[in-house]
Write a protein that holds these residues in place. Sequence first.
Motif, mmCIF file in Angstrom:
data_model
loop_
_atom_site.group_PDB
_atom_site.id
_atom_site.type_symbol
_atom_site.label_atom_id
_atom_site.label_comp_id
_atom_site.label_asym_id
_atom_site.label_seq_id
_atom_site.Cartn_x
_atom_site.Cartn_y
_atom_site.Cartn_z
ATOM 1 N N VAL A 66 0.848 -1.192 0.000
ATOM 2 C CA VAL A 66 0.000 0.000 0.000
ATOM 3 C C VAL A 66 0.883 1.242 0.000
ATOM 4 C CG1 VAL A 66 -1.745 1.309 1.262
ATOM 5 C CG2 VAL A 66 -1.861 -1.187 1.204
ATOM 6 N N LEU A 67 0.580 2.158 -0.900
ATOM 7 C CA LEU A 67 1.328 3.399 -1.046
ATOM 8 C C LEU A 67 0.524 4.536 -0.439
ATOM 9 C CD1 LEU A 67 3.938 4.518 -2.378
ATOM 10 C CD2 LEU A 67 2.563 4.986 -4.413
ATOM 11 N N LEU A 68 1.138 5.274 0.477
ATOM 12 C CA LEU A 68 0.486 6.408 1.143
ATOM 13 C C LEU A 68 1.251 7.683 0.831
ATOM 14 C CD1 LEU A 68 -1.446 7.683 3.336
ATOM 15 C CD2 LEU A 68 0.333 7.104 5.008
ATOM 16 N N HIS A 69 0.507 8.753 0.516
ATOM 17 C CA HIS A 69 1.094 10.093 0.424
ATOM 18 C C HIS A 69 0.910 10.731 1.792
ATOM 19 C CE1 HIS A 69 1.542 14.031 -2.088
ATOM 20 N NE2 HIS A 69 2.218 14.088 -0.953
ATOM 21 N N LYS A 70 1.922 10.577 2.621
ATOM 22 C CA LYS A 70 1.824 11.016 4.020
ATOM 23 C C LYS A 70 1.834 12.543 4.125
ATOM 24 C CE LYS A 70 4.394 11.034 8.387
ATOM 25 N NZ LYS A 70 4.445 12.507 8.437
ATOM 26 N N PRO A 71 0.865 13.113 4.815
ATOM 27 C CA PRO A 71 0.933 14.548 5.107
ATOM 28 C C PRO A 71 1.719 14.790 6.394
ATOM 29 C CG PRO A 71 -1.204 13.669 5.749
ATOM 30 C CD PRO A 71 -0.402 12.509 5.227
ATOM 31 N N ALA A 72 2.121 16.011 6.614
ATOM 32 C CA ALA A 72 2.764 16.357 7.878
ATOM 33 C C ALA A 72 1.750 16.220 9.006
ATOM 34 C CB ALA A 72 3.313 17.777 7.811
ATOM 35 N N GLY A 73 2.253 15.992 10.213
ATOM 36 C CA GLY A 73 1.382 15.917 11.379
ATOM 37 C C GLY A 73 1.033 14.514 11.824
ATOM 38 N N TYR A 74 1.509 13.499 11.095
ATOM 39 C CA TYR A 74 1.227 12.096 11.437
ATOM 40 C C TYR A 74 2.547 11.385 11.742
ATOM 41 C CZ TYR A 74 -3.554 12.697 9.790
ATOM 42 O OH TYR A 74 -4.843 13.121 9.628
ATOM 43 N N VAL A 75 2.506 10.474 12.707
ATOM 44 C CA VAL A 75 3.706 9.726 13.079
ATOM 45 C C VAL A 75 3.610 8.309 12.522
ATOM 46 C CG1 VAL A 75 4.198 11.061 15.143
ATOM 47 C CG2 VAL A 75 2.675 9.098 15.309
ATOM 48 N N THR A 76 4.763 7.748 12.173
ATOM 49 C CA THR A 76 4.817 6.381 11.652
ATOM 50 C C THR A 76 4.900 5.428 12.832
ATOM 51 O OG1 THR A 76 6.061 7.290 9.784
ATOM 52 C CG2 THR A 76 5.925 4.906 9.939
ATOM 53 N N SER A 77 3.757 5.226 13.481
ATOM 54 C CA SER A 77 3.702 4.435 14.708
ATOM 55 C C SER A 77 2.292 3.920 14.902
ATOM 56 C CB SER A 77 4.110 5.297 15.904
ATOM 57 O OG SER A 77 3.852 4.629 17.122
ATOM 58 N N ARG A 78 2.187 2.768 15.536
ATOM 59 C CA ARG A 78 0.873 2.251 15.920
ATOM 60 C C ARG A 78 0.464 2.736 17.305
ATOM 61 N NH1 ARG A 78 -1.117 -1.994 12.819
ATOM 62 N NH2 ARG A 78 0.373 -3.022 11.431
ATOM 63 N N GLU B 176 1.535 5.682 18.962
ATOM 64 C CA GLU B 176 1.448 7.119 19.175
ATOM 65 C C GLU B 176 0.529 7.719 18.120
ATOM 66 O OE1 GLU B 176 5.311 8.938 19.539
ATOM 67 O OE2 GLU B 176 6.185 7.049 20.191
ATOM 68 N N GLY B 177 0.139 8.961 18.347
ATOM 69 C CA GLY B 177 -0.768 9.577 17.402
ATOM 70 C C GLY B 177 -0.480 11.054 17.208
ATOM 71 N N PRO B 178 -1.135 11.620 16.183
ATOM 72 C CA PRO B 178 -1.962 10.958 15.168
ATOM 73 C C PRO B 178 -1.124 9.978 14.336
ATOM 74 C CG PRO B 178 -2.210 13.362 15.069
ATOM 75 C CD PRO B 178 -1.026 13.086 15.932
ATOM 76 N N SER B 179 -1.648 8.782 14.131
ATOM 77 C CA SER B 179 -0.907 7.720 13.469
ATOM 78 C C SER B 179 -1.220 7.668 11.980
ATOM 79 C CB SER B 179 -1.257 6.373 14.108
ATOM 80 O OG SER B 179 -0.740 5.300 13.339
ATOM 81 N N VAL B 180 -0.207 7.310 11.191
ATOM 82 C CA VAL B 180 -0.421 7.131 9.754
ATOM 83 C C VAL B 180 -1.438 6.023 9.486
ATOM 84 C CG1 VAL B 180 1.813 8.013 9.001
ATOM 85 C CG2 VAL B 180 1.599 5.600 9.648
ATOM 86 N N TYR B 181 -1.596 5.109 10.443
ATOM 87 C CA TYR B 181 -2.555 4.016 10.228
ATOM 88 C C TYR B 181 -3.992 4.533 10.188
ATOM 89 C CZ TYR B 181 1.093 0.512 10.633
ATOM 90 O OH TYR B 181 2.208 -0.257 10.402
ATOM 91 N N ALA B 182 -4.229 5.717 10.747
ATOM 92 C CA ALA B 182 -5.559 6.312 10.668
ATOM 93 C C ALA B 182 -5.915 6.703 9.238
ATOM 94 C CB ALA B 182 -5.638 7.539 11.577
ATOM 95 N N LEU B 183 -4.908 6.810 8.382
ATOM 96 C CA LEU B 183 -5.124 7.171 6.980
ATOM 97 C C LEU B 183 -5.322 5.956 6.086
ATOM 98 C CD1 LEU B 183 -2.296 9.869 6.745
ATOM 99 C CD2 LEU B 183 -4.734 10.277 7.095
ATOM 100 N N LEU B 184 -5.249 4.760 6.680
ATOM 101 C CA LEU B 184 -5.326 3.521 5.900
ATOM 102 C C LEU B 184 -6.643 2.791 6.112
ATOM 103 C CD1 LEU B 184 -1.695 2.162 6.428
ATOM 104 C CD2 LEU B 184 -2.568 3.564 4.554
ATOM 105 N N GLU B 185 -7.699 3.516 6.329
ATOM 106 C CA GLU B 185 -9.008 2.889 6.521
ATOM 107 C C GLU B 185 -9.382 2.080 5.276
ATOM 108 O OE1 GLU B 185 -13.643 4.129 7.580
ATOM 109 O OE2 GLU B 185 -12.057 5.646 7.526
ATOM 110 N N GLY B 186 -9.830 0.856 5.499
ATOM 111 C CA GLY B 186 -10.207 -0.017 4.394
ATOM 112 C C GLY B 186 -9.100 -0.951 3.961
ATOM 113 N N PHE B 187 -7.883 -0.730 4.471
ATOM 114 C CA PHE B 187 -6.766 -1.618 4.173
ATOM 115 C C PHE B 187 -6.512 -2.530 5.374
ATOM 116 C CE2 PHE B 187 -6.084 2.153 1.560
ATOM 117 C CZ PHE B 187 -5.871 1.586 0.312
#
Length: 241
Positions: A65-77, A79-90
Amino acid sequence: MRGERLDRLLARLGLGSRKEVARLVRGGRVRVAGEEVRDPGCHVPPGATVELDGKPLRVRRHHHVLLHKPAGYVTSRTEGPSVYALLEGFPTRDLSPVGRLDKDTEGLLLFTTHGELLHRLTHPRHKVAKRYLVHLLHPATEADRQAFAEGLVLEGERLLPALLAWGEDPTRVELTLLEGRFHQVKRMFAARGNRVLYLKRLALGPLGLEGLARGEARYLTPEEEAALYRAVGLWGEDAQG
């Protein structure tokens, strides 16, 4: 081979939780190898077609899965806001990030369920290029370019050669690395007496961000998967995405 449980397979495809996909199956909406099934616990034979509401599903062995990460999100499960919140449906439970981007860093972030692919993409031995757009406090210099090309010595350890390039404005540069150490881009410029004001990963190996808006995510295309596998020498060994 017995195959994978149907409910787990459907959940892995991002169609819902195990309970949610079980309801789809019991409702008669799923066919396996052309036959309607109503048992969520049945096993899907390897290579069998799976359909939902008459439409074939792509049964993926691995997810990329390819994500265009915006600023303000951390690459962590955790801590937050987490990049995983942007992967709804995956299938986020099984996805691991290929490297990390800092909270204030934007750009390309790849997730995969394929452990060996992840290892090869991140290990410097495979020299997978990572290209960044960098805005600097001070203009980059030819001395910086030469130092990076020779392999900058950082805290007593020599880095792999890196390519530094710019156009008319030397405070807006592109840096291509063949490794991915902790805060590497920021530390490299700090070692040269400069400071990174903005950082965005533009590319990872053959992958780019074309057509993907900030905050959006999508599966890799079959062509992108093939190019990625070839880039790390996995094509032919484990090429089924």
